[in-house]
Design an enzyme around this catalytic site. Sequence first.
Site, mmCIF file in Angstrom:
data_model
loop_
_atom_site.group_PDB
_atom_site.id
_atom_site.type_symbol
_atom_site.label_atom_id
_atom_site.label_comp_id
_atom_site.label_asym_id
_atom_site.label_seq_id
_atom_site.Cartn_x
_atom_site.Cartn_y
_atom_site.Cartn_z
ATOM 1 N N GLY A 12 0.882 -1.283 -0.057
ATOM 2 C CA GLY A 12 0.005 0.060 0.049
ATOM 3 C C GLY A 12 0.727 1.212 0.034
ATOM 4 N N SER A 13 2.066 1.302 -0.712
ATOM 5 C CA SER A 13 2.858 2.532 -0.687
ATOM 6 C C SER A 13 2.287 3.417 -1.641
ATOM 7 C CB SER A 13 4.187 2.159 -0.790
ATOM 8 O OG SER A 13 4.214 1.632 -2.433
ATOM 9 N N ASN A 14 1.410 3.080 -2.594
ATOM 10 C CA ASN A 14 0.750 3.742 -3.455
ATOM 11 C C ASN A 14 -0.406 4.439 -2.578
ATOM 12 O OD1 ASN A 14 1.468 4.273 -6.332
ATOM 13 N ND2 ASN A 14 1.949 2.225 -5.972
ATOM 14 N N LYS A 65 -16.773 -14.798 -7.549
ATOM 15 C CA LYS A 65 -16.359 -13.319 -7.569
ATOM 16 C C LYS A 65 -17.410 -12.412 -7.171
ATOM 17 C CE LYS A 65 -11.811 -13.216 -9.626
ATOM 18 N NZ LYS A 65 -11.203 -12.730 -10.814
ATOM 19 N N MET A 90 -4.966 -7.287 -6.310
ATOM 20 C CA MET A 90 -4.550 -8.484 -7.078
ATOM 21 C C MET A 90 -5.808 -9.228 -7.342
ATOM 22 S SD MET A 90 -1.489 -7.919 -7.266
ATOM 23 C CE MET A 90 -0.823 -9.027 -8.063
ATOM 24 N N HIS A 109 0.098 0.678 -13.373
ATOM 25 C CA HIS A 109 0.865 -0.542 -13.535
ATOM 26 C C HIS A 109 2.407 -0.081 -13.859
ATOM 27 C CE1 HIS A 109 1.515 -4.484 -15.275
ATOM 28 N NE2 HIS A 109 2.221 -4.001 -16.263
#
Length: 201
Positions: A12-14, A65, A90, A109
């Site tokens: 979670g650095s972004n 899902k 992910m 990305h």
Amino acid sequence: MKKFSVFASGNGSNLGAIIDAVRAGGISAELVLVVSDKKDAYALKRAENAGIEFFCFDPKDYNQKEDYERIIVEKLGKKGVDFIVLAGFMKVLTPYFINIYRNKILNIHPALLPSFPGGRGVRDALQGGVKFSGVTVHFVDEKVDSGPIILQDIESVLEDDTEDSLLERLHKIEYRLYPKAIQLLVEDRLLVEGRCVKIIN
Ligand code: GRF
């Protein structure tokens, strides 16, 4: 003010960079919910530390899902979320989810799409022998790393680069590029025409 949610599965650095940008006024929208499919994701710790509500689910608890996506959609609706930012999330979203938030889901990305999509983008670029790589922010469509491109920035590949050394430099670009792209969406300055995105001044 628009409201948004960040989906993250890992470090979670972004997410951290986005939280900082919201605080600094570089993103003029409210981050109201962090969603993760991994209960031990450090991204959740970052959300907690920043006082942001989070929702964690385990895909194994659901048959398909769409079952967990329906729950997420409900939560997003309750929080009044206008758009979604994927930051190292992910799980591939289904057409059901994407249709609800068409052109309202962003992804980042660590390669110059449409080259080197997928979870091994940095490694594949290095193995492909490219001299330049970079970062892409794009809208999310039904395929992996394939939607209309919003912003890109390039980075030279050095002869002695490893996956880690290149990724470290790409991350620095990400922390700058993602808030910029998010703010363009917040300001309704992104016009999608087929596969192309025009930035309105
Ligand atoms: C980033 O490199 C992003 O480009 C990719 O996943 C990584 C997430 O890193 N989609 P972090 O969890 O934000 O540190």
